[in-house]
Design an enzyme around this catalytic site. Sequence first.
Site, PDB file in Angstrom:
ATOM      1  N   HIS A 157       0.836  -1.204   0.000  1.00  0.00           N
ATOM      2  CA  HIS A 157       0.000   0.000   0.000  1.00  0.00           C
ATOM      3  C   HIS A 157       0.872   1.256   0.000  1.00  0.00           C
ATOM      4  O   HIS A 157       1.841   1.322   0.757  1.00  0.00           O
ATOM      5  CB  HIS A 157      -0.903  -0.015   1.238  1.00  0.00           C
ATOM      6  N   GLY A 215       4.781  21.196  11.619  1.00  0.00           N
ATOM      7  CA  GLY A 215       5.945  20.359  11.921  1.00  0.00           C
ATOM      8  C   GLY A 215       7.108  20.638  10.980  1.00  0.00           C
ATOM      9  O   GLY A 215       7.010  21.455  10.065  1.00  0.00           O
ATOM     10  N   PRO A 216       8.219  19.923  11.214  1.00  0.00           N
ATOM     11  CA  PRO A 216       9.445  20.184  10.465  1.00  0.00           C
ATOM     12  C   PRO A 216       9.387  19.626   9.034  1.00  0.00           C
ATOM     13  O   PRO A 216       8.694  18.645   8.775  1.00  0.00           O
ATOM     14  CB  PRO A 216      10.501  19.433  11.280  1.00  0.00           C
ATOM     15  N   GLY A 223      11.715  11.770   9.666  1.00  0.00           N
ATOM     16  CA  GLY A 223      12.370  10.766  10.490  1.00  0.00           C
ATOM     17  C   GLY A 223      11.813   9.384  10.166  1.00  0.00           C
ATOM     18  O   GLY A 223      11.064   9.204   9.202  1.00  0.00           O
ATOM     19  N   LYS A 224      12.139   8.422  11.013  1.00  0.00           N
ATOM     20  CA  LYS A 224      11.732   7.040  10.741  1.00  0.00           C
ATOM     21  C   LYS A 224      10.219   6.822  10.837  1.00  0.00           C
ATOM     22  O   LYS A 224       9.697   5.819  10.376  1.00  0.00           O
ATOM     23  CB  LYS A 224      12.438   6.105  11.721  1.00  0.00           C
ATOM     24  N   GLY A 275       8.093   8.940   9.567  1.00  0.00           N
ATOM     25  CA  GLY A 275       7.488   9.539   8.385  1.00  0.00           C
ATOM     26  C   GLY A 275       6.607  10.733   8.707  1.00  0.00           C
ATOM     27  O   GLY A 275       6.786  11.396   9.732  1.00  0.00           O
TER      28      GLY A 275
END
Lengths: 306, 306
Positions: free
Chosen positions: A81, A163-164, A168-169, A171
């Site tokens: 997906h 947000g930035p 990151g991990k 997502g």
Amino acid sequence: MRLVECVPNFSEGRRAEVIDAVRAAIVSVDGVYLLDVSSDADHNRMVITFAGEPEIVGEAAFRAVEAAATLIDLEAHNGVHPRIGAADVVPFIPLRGVTMAECVALARRVGERIGRELALPVYLYEQAALHPERRNLAVVRRDPYEVLRTTIQTDTSRLPDFGPALLGKAGAVAVGAREPLIAFNAYLNTSDVQVAVEIARAVRESGGGLPYLKALGLLVNGMAQVSMNVIDFRKTSLFTILEAVKGEAARHGVIVAHTELVGLIPQSALIDAALSYLQLPPQTRDLILEKRLGEQTGDYHEVLFE
Amino acid sequence: MRLVECVPNFSEGRRAEVIDAVRAAIVSVDGVYLLDVSSDADHNRMVITFAGEPEIVGEAAFRAVEAAATLIDLEAHNGVHPRIGAADVVPFIPLRGVTMAECVALARRVGERIGRELALPVYLYEQAALHPERRNLAVVRRDPYEVLRTTIQTDTSRLPDFGPALLGKAGAVAVGAREPLIAFNAYLNTSDVQVAVEIARAVRESGGGLPYLKALGLLVNGMAQVSMNVIDFRKTSLFTILEAVKGEAARHGVIVAHTELVGLIPQSALIDAALSYLQLPPQTRDLILEKRLGEQTGDYHEVLFE
């Protein structure tokens, strides 16, 4: 009681301890009604459906995103997906006594909080979108996680709403507000997927077919399937859709063998289909015994969408 | 809350003060939920639908019969509907948390009280019948009021189950227990009543058609109408019935133009029709959003007949 529904999708459909932890984060909020947990190991994805007062649902959604971001690592994730994050999409849906505008405001508040407290990039989509093109979730998810890692820093169209601009991990998260959606699939008595593909093209809005209908042709367990998302069943009913699919199927010399729903369905979508099929006038709704009784007892819960 | 429904028919559909008085007798009992009042001047008849706890419904039914017997004089009554009394039929129907056996017992208690306190002849019918032939209401109403006046004294088959074998101006009362009944009429695109008569003969149980279905062919407002009573919609569904009527209509080169309900319908009859038409599996019922929500909140009232 005012009711908002939330149907977040998470990029984990295999590890029971992660599924349980996300579920536990949701029900840790008093007043949340957990309605459904569906996980799919093939797609490595799960969908949780819950409802409650707007602020309660907003809090539960935040906690679920937090748990998913902690426990799901997109670097280690695989599945067919398309997805952009651990908590991939978080839609809020007005059910009772709540307007779409309130759900939009809720989505934006929760989105802002996710960006600020969890430092995750957040994209607002559908009715909650701040950018018109992000009303279409497909645009928001154009770049899957692996691609977005780069483009979020290089492509201004990928700048998050909160947000930035850094992945990151866990997502990114798409947070939105929308009408209740019905996932309705029709199986054909053929294994020729091309027939389903052509029927899907003919009936869906993007092909000049029915408004508020998305459709794809797939092969599922050896049967051609017209896989459909009904975006607004009050505008385009299940009756209208099935008649259209049957009509196109007849042109290909096939029939609808059976159908299925994926996920929950508002009762009124079924009542509408019954009245249309039975050729009863719409005011027949007022003759439903339970509705009359509920008007007396004050606790009728059919027709959330009057 | 345990719920019994009562749907008495009275031989008055014109005088507003009588209609109001019978209605008032019913709602004078605390805890009664008045669901519907339908009066028909042509037939000079009215139907009141109410529900509540068994004993409450029994008390309200008794008071309604008392009011009707006081205010309605069959000697002065005219109308095309066959009838035996002022309070013509009084059926009790199990809705929730109540068995048919309890409704049978309730019908017999109320019937006995009507005979004893109001001195009216009472015939127990359908599930409450003490004589097997009286399970068929048509047998109980074989002799209309004007004939029954004599036969109740001369024909042993007309002896009442309770009360005197003597007919006053209020006539007799049929008291029974039965499943919820659906009155469902299909209008054809023809003024030829014979077509409706033949379709009715073909689809009804007595003609070797569908079980639990009664049907007549009528001419209503210039349209041929197949007028149907669905005796048990859980055994013979509205979907099955409409498919049969459409099939017979096609044989006569006509179509069903539209349909109508007379009186209330249990919601599950519509849900069943939707699932059948949509070709969804029966377990789709479990995917109804309101049902899931009600399991959490404890106040779901759909599917009275699980």
